[in-house]
Design an enzyme around this catalytic site. Structure first.
Site, mmCIF file in Angstrom:
data_model
loop_
_atom_site.group_PDB
_atom_site.id
_atom_site.type_symbol
_atom_site.label_atom_id
_atom_site.label_comp_id
_atom_site.label_asym_id
_atom_site.label_seq_id
_atom_site.Cartn_x
_atom_site.Cartn_y
_atom_site.Cartn_z
ATOM 1 N N ARG A 259 43.537 -27.286 13.330
ATOM 2 C CA ARG A 259 44.822 -27.028 13.979
ATOM 3 C C ARG A 259 44.627 -27.154 15.492
ATOM 4 O O ARG A 259 43.868 -26.394 16.078
ATOM 5 C CB ARG A 259 45.313 -25.619 13.628
ATOM 6 C CG ARG A 259 46.559 -25.234 14.408
ATOM 7 C CD ARG A 259 47.056 -23.815 14.108
ATOM 8 N NE ARG A 259 48.206 -23.559 14.953
ATOM 9 C CZ ARG A 259 48.352 -22.519 15.776
ATOM 10 N NH1 ARG A 259 47.434 -21.574 15.837
ATOM 11 N NH2 ARG A 259 49.415 -22.404 16.527
ATOM 12 N N HIS B 225 52.090 -25.176 22.550
ATOM 13 C CA HIS B 225 51.247 -23.978 22.648
ATOM 14 C C HIS B 225 51.192 -23.601 24.137
ATOM 15 O O HIS B 225 50.133 -23.624 24.762
ATOM 16 C CB HIS B 225 49.863 -24.250 22.053
ATOM 17 C CG HIS B 225 49.084 -23.019 21.679
ATOM 18 N ND1 HIS B 225 48.581 -22.788 20.421
ATOM 19 C CD2 HIS B 225 48.727 -21.938 22.404
ATOM 20 C CE1 HIS B 225 47.931 -21.623 20.399
ATOM 21 N NE2 HIS B 225 48.002 -21.082 21.600
ATOM 22 N N GLU C 139 53.632 -18.771 18.564
ATOM 23 C CA GLU C 139 53.867 -17.411 19.062
ATOM 24 C C GLU C 139 54.972 -17.284 20.093
ATOM 25 O O GLU C 139 54.705 -16.969 21.254
ATOM 26 C CB GLU C 139 52.576 -16.845 19.656
ATOM 27 C CG GLU C 139 51.457 -16.697 18.668
ATOM 28 C CD GLU C 139 50.280 -15.904 19.251
ATOM 29 O OE1 GLU C 139 50.345 -15.503 20.421
ATOM 30 O OE2 GLU C 139 49.317 -15.694 18.511
ATOM 31 N N ASN D 180 49.918 -15.727 12.781
ATOM 32 C CA ASN D 180 48.756 -15.335 13.589
ATOM 33 C C ASN D 180 48.603 -13.833 13.478
ATOM 34 O O ASN D 180 49.537 -13.077 13.762
ATOM 35 C CB ASN D 180 48.950 -15.702 15.065
ATOM 36 C CG ASN D 180 48.840 -17.194 15.312
ATOM 37 O OD1 ASN D 180 48.629 -17.969 14.391
ATOM 38 N ND2 ASN D 180 48.986 -17.595 16.562
ATOM 39 N N TYR E 32 45.716 -10.642 14.276
ATOM 40 C CA TYR E 32 44.423 -10.234 14.823
ATOM 41 C C TYR E 32 44.125 -8.748 14.662
ATOM 42 O O TYR E 32 42.979 -8.355 14.524
ATOM 43 C CB TYR E 32 44.368 -10.524 16.335
ATOM 44 C CG TYR E 32 44.265 -11.979 16.713
ATOM 45 C CD1 TYR E 32 45.401 -12.786 16.833
ATOM 46 C CD2 TYR E 32 43.035 -12.561 16.968
ATOM 47 C CE1 TYR E 32 45.306 -14.121 17.193
ATOM 48 C CE2 TYR E 32 42.928 -13.900 17.341
ATOM 49 C CZ TYR E 32 44.063 -14.670 17.446
ATOM 50 O OH TYR E 32 43.962 -15.987 17.801
ATOM 51 N N GLU F 46 46.029 -18.322 12.767
ATOM 52 C CA GLU F 46 45.015 -17.784 13.678
ATOM 53 C C GLU F 46 44.576 -16.403 13.198
ATOM 54 O O GLU F 46 45.397 -15.599 12.763
ATOM 55 C CB GLU F 46 45.542 -17.602 15.118
ATOM 56 C CG GLU F 46 45.682 -18.866 15.923
ATOM 57 C CD GLU F 46 46.218 -18.616 17.334
ATOM 58 O OE1 GLU F 46 45.962 -17.543 17.916
ATOM 59 O OE2 GLU F 46 46.897 -19.514 17.848
HETATM 60 C C1 PNW Z 1 46.901 -15.822 20.560
HETATM 61 N N1 PNW Z 1 48.507 -9.639 19.791
HETATM 62 O O1 PNW Z 1 47.792 -14.954 21.227
HETATM 63 C C2 PNW Z 1 47.135 -17.223 21.116
HETATM 64 O O2 PNW Z 1 47.888 -18.013 20.227
HETATM 65 C C3 PNW Z 1 45.892 -17.957 21.518
HETATM 66 O O3 PNW Z 1 46.218 -19.022 22.396
HETATM 67 C C4 PNW Z 1 44.897 -17.006 22.128
HETATM 68 O O4 PNW Z 1 43.767 -17.670 22.645
HETATM 69 C C5 PNW Z 1 44.514 -15.994 21.060
HETATM 70 O O5 PNW Z 1 45.641 -15.266 20.655
HETATM 71 C C6 PNW Z 1 43.455 -15.001 21.508
HETATM 72 O O6 PNW Z 1 43.941 -14.191 22.538
HETATM 73 C C7 PNW Z 1 47.939 -13.640 20.827
HETATM 74 O O7 PNW Z 1 48.853 -8.816 20.676
HETATM 75 C C8 PNW Z 1 48.453 -12.739 21.731
HETATM 76 O O8 PNW Z 1 48.333 -9.202 18.639
HETATM 77 C C9 PNW Z 1 48.652 -11.424 21.397
HETATM 78 C C10 PNW Z 1 48.338 -10.979 20.128
HETATM 79 C C11 PNW Z 1 47.831 -11.868 19.205
HETATM 80 C C12 PNW Z 1 47.629 -13.187 19.571
#
Ligand code: PNW
Length: 482
Positions: A84, A129, A174, A315, A317, A384
């Site tokens: 991706r 992006h 996002e 995405n 995390y 992601e």
């Molecule tokens: C992503 N959260 O952003 C982005 O899509 C990427 O470009 C970036 O490198 C990656 O995270 C790592 O930071 C996020 O708050 C921003 O949960 C915030 C969150 C998750 C992803």
């Protein structure tokens, strides 16, 4: 089902896909090569170095523009099924508009696509992006409704140029991040207004996405036979306590942070989440605005957006705790006051190298189930998931992160029957981490930014993830990976 579990191994269905992700501004460099136009991140890092943690820029980054065959070689080593990546809008259209097409930009992505095919790796392409052409930002960027037509024009160029090769498209990455942090916070274009421009941005993004989806259905899908989706970020929101207030706050925050973009596209009814509509309307009125700060869709727009995705790009995390807060309504608009809750975390949650990212694997399962229950179990592609650490090759904590999150994902698929078809690790290589510069490392491969050719070196996690990508099973004991 073809998913199975033994004492020794946890395996995903045979058809399940593993991939890795990157984004143009974060890895390409070559910011002013040939006719490429300036993006808002070029402008922002050049004019506001103080807003980037280590005062770095993406001018060179991992230099993937000059080195993409090397990146594809890494993917080949990993054995992933897909890659991706994102296309830089100003590399294709220097001023954002279609009167001038940069042939070198078209050539670059064609070469990358060719290289992927030669190595049997499927491309999944994000159109946007975060690197908006600066010329469009000068007209208000995503807050100006004209952006909708311009984004559709850009998408048409991409379908025409690459649609024979690309079968999976993601319109935007996002929208919460680039609308809230870009137009309401500290990401480029920076210093705008929370509770106002962020909503204008979100509104135009949703319509632009819907219009691109409809265009693909009308003009391209018959011939190109591809799929178009969107990537939305969802951090799981867990109530901080069993109190009714915290439970309710958690759901309101989910709707504000995730439903904002997911509800108009994936719910049965379409449009913004009712609670978001209601709260912003009421608070706007109390602040003496003549109209709600959250714009209103026409019935036609609701229909264009509703159902405008072949899959749900997710995405994920981390997880946060929601605490109810009876915030006073100030005259100054704010997304966070509109939302009316505060986010906390548990001190015992393992940390990463990013303040916002704590390691909470069970939140992944809950997020996937919430999506399943709220939107009728849509087809989900995890676009992601990953963890930041300091530089270093012995990244056992990253291995543990992947292990924990993949086990949660496996349970969501096998036990809960969540309809997930693939998983993407963020990121293939270390990259320019927006306002955090190069200080936060997400890569399976370490990038040596001091070396002239930005040397890549495999971390322990590369061996581990490669094993999973090739076997589709989580090793029962990863201490023995080669
Ligand atoms: C992503 N959260 O952003 C982005 O899509 C990427 O470009 C970036 O490198 C990656 O995270 C790592 O930071 C996020 O708050 C921003 O949960 C915030 C969150 C998750 C992803």
């Amino acid at each position: 089902s073809d998913a199975f579990e033994t004492d020794s191994k946890i395996c995903f269905p045979k058809k399940f896909m593993f991939g890795v992700a990157t984004a143009a501004y974060q890895i390409e460099g070559a910011w002013n090569v040939s006719a490429k136009g300036e993006s808002i991140w070029d402008r922002y890092t050049h004019t506001h170095p103080e807003r980037i943690f280590d005062h770095n820029t993406g001018d060179v980054a991992a230099d993937s523009y000059h080195n993409f065959p090397r990146d594809v070689e890494l993917m080949k080593q990993l054995g992933v099924q897909f890659y991706r990546f994102s296309i830089s809008w100003p590399r294709i259209l220097p001023n954002g508009l279609t009167n001038e097409v940069n042939e070198d930009g078209i050539r670059y992505y064609n070469d990358l696509l060719e290289e992927l095919f030669r190595n049997g790796i499927m491309p999944i392409v994000t159109m946007y992006h975060w690197d908006l052409p600066q010329s469009l930002q000068d007209m208000g960027g995503w807050t100006n409704p004209i952006i909708i037509d311009y984004f559709v024009d850009y998408a048409r160029i991409l379908f025409e140029a690459f649609g024979d090769k690309v079968k999976v498209w993601i319109t935007v990455n996002e929208p919460l991040s680039f609308c809230e942090d870009g137009y309401g916070g500290d990401d480029a274009p920076g210093s705008r207004s929370s509770g106002f421009e962020d909503y204008l941005c979100g509104h135009n993004v949703l319509i632009a996405h819907g219009r691109v989806y409809r265009m693909y259905q009308e003009k391209y899908v018959k011939q190109q036979k591809g799929f178009v989706g969107i990537t939305i970020d969802f951090r799981w929101i867990e109530p901080a306590s069993t109190s009714d207030d915290d439970q309710r706050a958690a759901e309101v925050i989910r709707q504000f942070s995730f439903g904002w973009f997911a509800h108009p596209i994936f719910s049965q009814t379409g449009d913004y989440p009712p609670i978001m509509r209601k709260r912003i309307d009421i608070i706007s009125k109390r602040q003496h605005f003549h109209r709600s700060r959250l714009p209103v869709f026409t019935p036609e727009e609701v229909e264009i957006i509703r159902g405008s995705a072949d899959f749900f790009g997710l995405n994920h995390y981390t997880t946060s705790l929601a605490v109810y807060s009876d915030t006073k309504i100030t005259p100054q608009p704010s997304f966070y006051t509109d939302m009316g809750g505060i986010l906390k975390e548990k001190p015992e949650w393992p940390k990463s190298n990013s303040t916002w990212l704590k390691v909470v694997p069970w939140g992944f399962r809950k997020a996937l189930n919430w999506i399943k229950n709220s939107y009728n179990n849509p087809l989900v592609l995890v676009t992601e998931n990953g963890m930041s650490l300091e530089p270093g090759l012995q990244d056992t904590r990253r291995v543990n992160y992947i292990d924990g999150y993949l086990k949660a994902l496996h349970t969501a698929i096998v036990k809960d029957k969540c309809n997930v078809i693939g998983y993407t690790y963020w990121s293939l290589i270390d990259n320019f981490e927006w306002t955090r510069g190069f200080s936060e490392r997400f890569g399976l491969y370490e990038v040596d930014y001091d070396s002239p050719n930005k040397t890549r070196t495999a971390r322990l996690s590369a061996a581990y993830y490669g094993k999973i990508a090739r076997t589709k099973c989580i090793p029962s004991s990863w201490y023995f990976v080669d």
